[in-house]
Motif scaffolding. Sequence first.
Motif, PDB file in Angstrom:
ATOM      1  N   GLY A   1      -8.870   2.435   8.204  1.00 58.43           N
ATOM      2  CA  GLY A   1      -7.642   3.149   7.873  1.00 58.43           C
ATOM      3  C   GLY A   1      -7.193   2.935   6.446  1.00 58.43           C
ATOM      4  N   LEU A   2      -7.762   1.912   5.785  1.00 60.72           N
ATOM      5  CA  LEU A   2      -7.394   1.630   4.394  1.00 60.72           C
ATOM      6  C   LEU A   2      -8.570   1.840   3.448  1.00 60.72           C
ATOM      7  CD1 LEU A   2      -5.202  -1.616   4.713  1.00 60.72           C
ATOM      8  CD2 LEU A   2      -4.520   0.786   4.911  1.00 60.72           C
ATOM      9  N   GLU A   3      -9.575   2.613   3.895  1.00 59.34           N
ATOM     10  CA  GLU A   3     -10.761   2.823   3.072  1.00 59.34           C
ATOM     11  C   GLU A   3     -10.433   3.451   1.724  1.00 59.34           C
ATOM     12  OE1 GLU A   3     -12.088   3.045   7.421  1.00 59.34           O
ATOM     13  OE2 GLU A   3     -10.412   3.794   6.213  1.00 59.34           O
ATOM     14  N   ASN A   4      -9.382   4.268   1.693  1.00 56.72           N
ATOM     15  CA  ASN A   4      -8.976   4.929   0.451  1.00 56.72           C
ATOM     16  C   ASN A   4      -7.596   4.459  -0.008  1.00 56.72           C
ATOM     17  OD1 ASN A   4     -11.315   6.736   0.254  1.00 56.72           O
ATOM     18  ND2 ASN A   4     -10.451   7.701   2.100  1.00 56.72           N
ATOM     19  N   ALA A   5      -7.248   3.251   0.377  1.00 52.79           N
ATOM     20  CA  ALA A   5      -5.910   2.733   0.079  1.00 52.79           C
ATOM     21  C   ALA A   5      -5.659   2.662  -1.420  1.00 52.79           C
ATOM     22  CB  ALA A   5      -5.736   1.349   0.698  1.00 52.79           C
TER      23      ALA A   5
ATOM     24  N   THR B   1      -6.929   7.017  11.981  1.00 55.48           N
ATOM     25  CA  THR B   1      -7.437   5.733  12.485  1.00 55.48           C
ATOM     26  C   THR B   1      -6.304   4.796  12.881  1.00 55.48           C
ATOM     27  OG1 THR B   1      -9.401   5.900  11.082  1.00 55.48           O
ATOM     28  CG2 THR B   1      -8.802   3.689  11.873  1.00 55.48           C
ATOM     29  N   VAL B   2      -5.247   4.815  12.083  1.00 57.44           N
ATOM     30  CA  VAL B   2      -4.112   3.908  12.241  1.00 57.44           C
ATOM     31  C   VAL B   2      -3.094   4.518  13.192  1.00 57.44           C
ATOM     32  CG1 VAL B   2      -2.212   2.828  10.965  1.00 57.44           C
ATOM     33  CG2 VAL B   2      -4.493   2.966   9.942  1.00 57.44           C
ATOM     34  N   TRP B   3      -2.388   3.693  13.953  1.00 56.30           N
ATOM     35  CA  TRP B   3      -1.310   4.196  14.799  1.00 56.30           C
ATOM     36  C   TRP B   3      -0.055   3.334  14.620  1.00 56.30           C
ATOM     37  CZ3 TRP B   3      -4.794   0.713  16.602  1.00 56.30           C
ATOM     38  CH2 TRP B   3      -4.326  -0.336  17.402  1.00 56.30           C
ATOM     39  N   ALA B   4       1.095   3.918  14.972  1.00 53.14           N
ATOM     40  CA  ALA B   4       2.385   3.237  14.820  1.00 53.14           C
ATOM     41  C   ALA B   4       2.804   2.607  16.139  1.00 53.14           C
ATOM     42  CB  ALA B   4       3.451   4.228  14.357  1.00 53.14           C
TER      43      ALA B   4
ATOM     44  N   VAL C   1       0.842  -1.197   0.000  1.00 48.07           N
ATOM     45  CA  VAL C   1       0.000   0.000   0.000  1.00 48.07           C
ATOM     46  C   VAL C   1       0.879   1.248   0.000  1.00 48.07           C
ATOM     47  CG1 VAL C   1      -1.776   1.252   1.296  1.00 48.07           C
ATOM     48  CG2 VAL C   1      -1.769  -1.247   1.292  1.00 48.07           C
ATOM     49  N   TYR C   2       0.450   2.283  -0.724  1.00 49.48           N
ATOM     50  CA  TYR C   2       1.134   3.580  -0.655  1.00 49.48           C
ATOM     51  C   TYR C   2       0.842   4.235   0.689  1.00 49.48           C
ATOM     52  CZ  TYR C   2       2.234   3.373  -5.647  1.00 49.48           C
ATOM     53  OH  TYR C   2       2.729   3.019  -6.870  1.00 49.48           O
ATOM     54  N   ALA C   3       1.885   4.717   1.355  1.00 51.15           N
ATOM     55  CA  ALA C   3       1.746   5.275   2.699  1.00 51.15           C
ATOM     56  C   ALA C   3       0.808   6.475   2.735  1.00 51.15           C
ATOM     57  CB  ALA C   3       3.124   5.657   3.246  1.00 51.15           C
ATOM     58  N   ASP C   4       0.855   7.322   1.702  1.00 51.39           N
ATOM     59  CA  ASP C   4       0.049   8.540   1.741  1.00 51.39           C
ATOM     60  C   ASP C   4      -1.438   8.279   1.534  1.00 51.39           C
ATOM     61  OD1 ASP C   4       0.005   7.986  -0.957  1.00 51.39           O
ATOM     62  OD2 ASP C   4       1.113   9.769  -1.577  1.00 51.39           O
ATOM     63  N   SER C   5      -1.807   7.009   1.288  1.00 51.65           N
ATOM     64  CA  SER C   5      -3.229   6.681   1.156  1.00 51.65           C
ATOM     65  C   SER C   5      -3.784   6.029   2.418  1.00 51.65           C
ATOM     66  CB  SER C   5      -3.439   5.749  -0.054  1.00 51.65           C
ATOM     67  OG  SER C   5      -2.889   4.459   0.181  1.00 51.65           O
ATOM     68  N   ILE C   6      -2.963   5.941   3.465  1.00 49.44           N
ATOM     69  CA  ILE C   6      -3.377   5.349   4.743  1.00 49.44           C
ATOM     70  C   ILE C   6      -3.911   6.447   5.660  1.00 49.44           C
ATOM     71  CG2 ILE C   6      -2.604   4.066   6.772  1.00 49.44           C
ATOM     72  CD1 ILE C   6      -0.345   2.918   4.986  1.00 49.44           C
ATOM     73  N   ASP C   7      -5.047   6.240   6.292  1.00 51.55           N
ATOM     74  CA  ASP C   7      -5.656   7.208   7.201  1.00 51.55           C
ATOM     75  C   ASP C   7      -5.006   7.104   8.577  1.00 51.55           C
ATOM     76  OD1 ASP C   7      -7.211   8.872   8.729  1.00 51.55           O
ATOM     77  OD2 ASP C   7      -9.059   7.688   8.545  1.00 51.55           O
ATOM     78  N   MET C   8      -4.089   8.026   8.860  1.00 50.04           N
ATOM     79  CA  MET C   8      -3.379   7.997  10.135  1.00 50.04           C
ATOM     80  C   MET C   8      -4.224   8.516  11.293  1.00 50.04           C
ATOM     81  SD  MET C   8      -0.655   6.433   9.461  1.00 50.04           S
ATOM     82  CE  MET C   8       0.082   6.615  11.095  1.00 50.04           C
TER      83      MET C   8
ATOM     84  N   ALA D   1       7.624   0.565  14.434  1.00 54.61           N
ATOM     85  CA  ALA D   1       7.950   0.130  13.074  1.00 54.61           C
ATOM     86  C   ALA D   1       6.735  -0.359  12.291  1.00 54.61           C
ATOM     87  CB  ALA D   1       9.002  -0.977  13.136  1.00 54.61           C
ATOM     88  N   TYR D   2       5.640  -0.656  12.974  1.00 56.30           N
ATOM     89  CA  TYR D   2       4.451  -1.177  12.302  1.00 56.30           C
ATOM     90  C   TYR D   2       3.294  -0.193  12.429  1.00 56.30           C
ATOM     91  CZ  TYR D   2       6.812  -5.711  12.164  1.00 56.30           C
ATOM     92  OH  TYR D   2       7.707  -6.717  11.924  1.00 56.30           O
ATOM     93  N   LEU D   3       2.435  -0.180  11.417  1.00 56.10           N
ATOM     94  CA  LEU D   3       1.182   0.557  11.500  1.00 56.10           C
ATOM     95  C   LEU D   3       0.070  -0.433  11.812  1.00 56.10           C
ATOM     96  CD1 LEU D   3       1.445   2.966   8.427  1.00 56.10           C
ATOM     97  CD2 LEU D   3       2.170   3.349  10.798  1.00 56.10           C
ATOM     98  N   ASN D   4      -0.879  -0.002  12.643  1.00 57.34           N
ATOM     99  CA  ASN D   4      -1.908  -0.909  13.138  1.00 57.34           C
ATOM    100  C   ASN D   4      -3.299  -0.390  12.802  1.00 57.34           C
ATOM    101  OD1 ASN D   4      -0.192  -2.832  14.978  1.00 57.34           O
ATOM    102  ND2 ASN D   4       0.508  -0.765  15.438  1.00 57.34           N
TER     103      ASN D   4
END
Length: 452
Positions: free
Chosen positions: A305-309, A176-179, A167-174, A194-197
Amino acid sequence: MSDELHIIGGGMAGSEAAWQAAQAGVNVVIHEMRPNVGTFAHRTGNLAEMVCSNSFRSDDNEQNAVGLLHWEMRQADGLIMQTADAHRLPAGGALAVDRDPFSEEVTARLQAHPRIRVEAGEIDTLPEDGHWIIATGPLTSQGLGTAIAAETGAEALAFFDAIAPIVYADSIDMGTVWAQSRYDKGETEAEQKAYLNCPMTRDQYEAFIDALLAADKTEFHEGETAGYFDGCLPIEVMAERGRETLRHGPMKPVGLTNAHKPEEKAYAVVQLRRDNALGTLFNIVGFQTKMKYGAQTEVFRMIPGLENASFARLGGIHRNTFLNSPTLLDDQLRLKSRPHIRFAGQITGVEGYVESAAMGLLAGRMAAAQIQGRTLPPPPPETAMGALVTHITGGAEAKTFQPMNVNFGLFPPVAGLKGGRRGRKDRYKAYTDRAKSLWADWLALAPTLPAA
């Protein structure tokens, strides 16, 4: 007979074999069919291109068998581990690699080596004489695969490997998602994050499982009798084994706290791991899939968080072939019926980047020793590399032989240690201490020479 060593295949095993033999003073020719002949999974003509994942798994060399294998390869001047360390990405306690610069550097170093020549082109028959290593990996060409099957007198065993999407990082909804790494593993803040959740509620998880099971999938008529390697199961195959399987596997929620809603406990969590140094790409951990492309985008965009991935690469599946090595290979990794041919890598029945490169390391050193008039014994079975080669060349039951990752179950037991969960930490440390001592002794049998 020429004293050159010829290696068919420039993947992890072939690259490492070439490096080890050349460092020992032997002239090497790598025969790589790419870019002239492409494959389903490869994108470039580079050597050691990483396909299924960018992870070498755990780097803990005291409590983990693959981490011990990392250590042994580093001690043996392994090119694959040197380059992986140079292009390491934050990944908690794991060793993840920036895959494109990694393969570019491996290619450049091999091409620059004065004893190595790389020739592009497909070899589709078994060589009649000389010194050869076949390290063609899971995507052995049809012609060569047919020749190997004809020589061994049986149809090649097979299973399927699957690839996870990126997945492209800039398409992830941060929002909702956390590192966060599971249990905050890692010595630095970057490692601990190191991981996004992506968290899921129970309702979201159940809807995701329903969609996963109903999605259109790629099927293979030839694969009706072939299985999957358990370490690379498609997620939909796991889901078919039970609705809770994924929640206790790659989607387990343990060891994580939602930075946006710390009081809420997720029912399931999808993790993403950084795939390049720029942090612009993330792969979905454990989400190998055989879903068709259209279905993948629909199902994966159900993940919070990946709705617009936007996907740099969708998942896929390919057939993987391997030898019945306990029957066909000797402890020098030579084909018993044609001892001038060695095999290395996944085709021998090991699984994983590191294990494949390790078999290349052994094959390269053993072939170099033979060319120089010596016999290099296999490493002791108490070492990680020795445990693997012992397993595939006689330790495993031939009738049920399947690809295997390195694990402590392949090692001879250490006498006098307590069993059970409480004694596991001491037991694993005893395994690794013993292995490191014996590995140093084995390395002394085969000193490398400075490259000419």
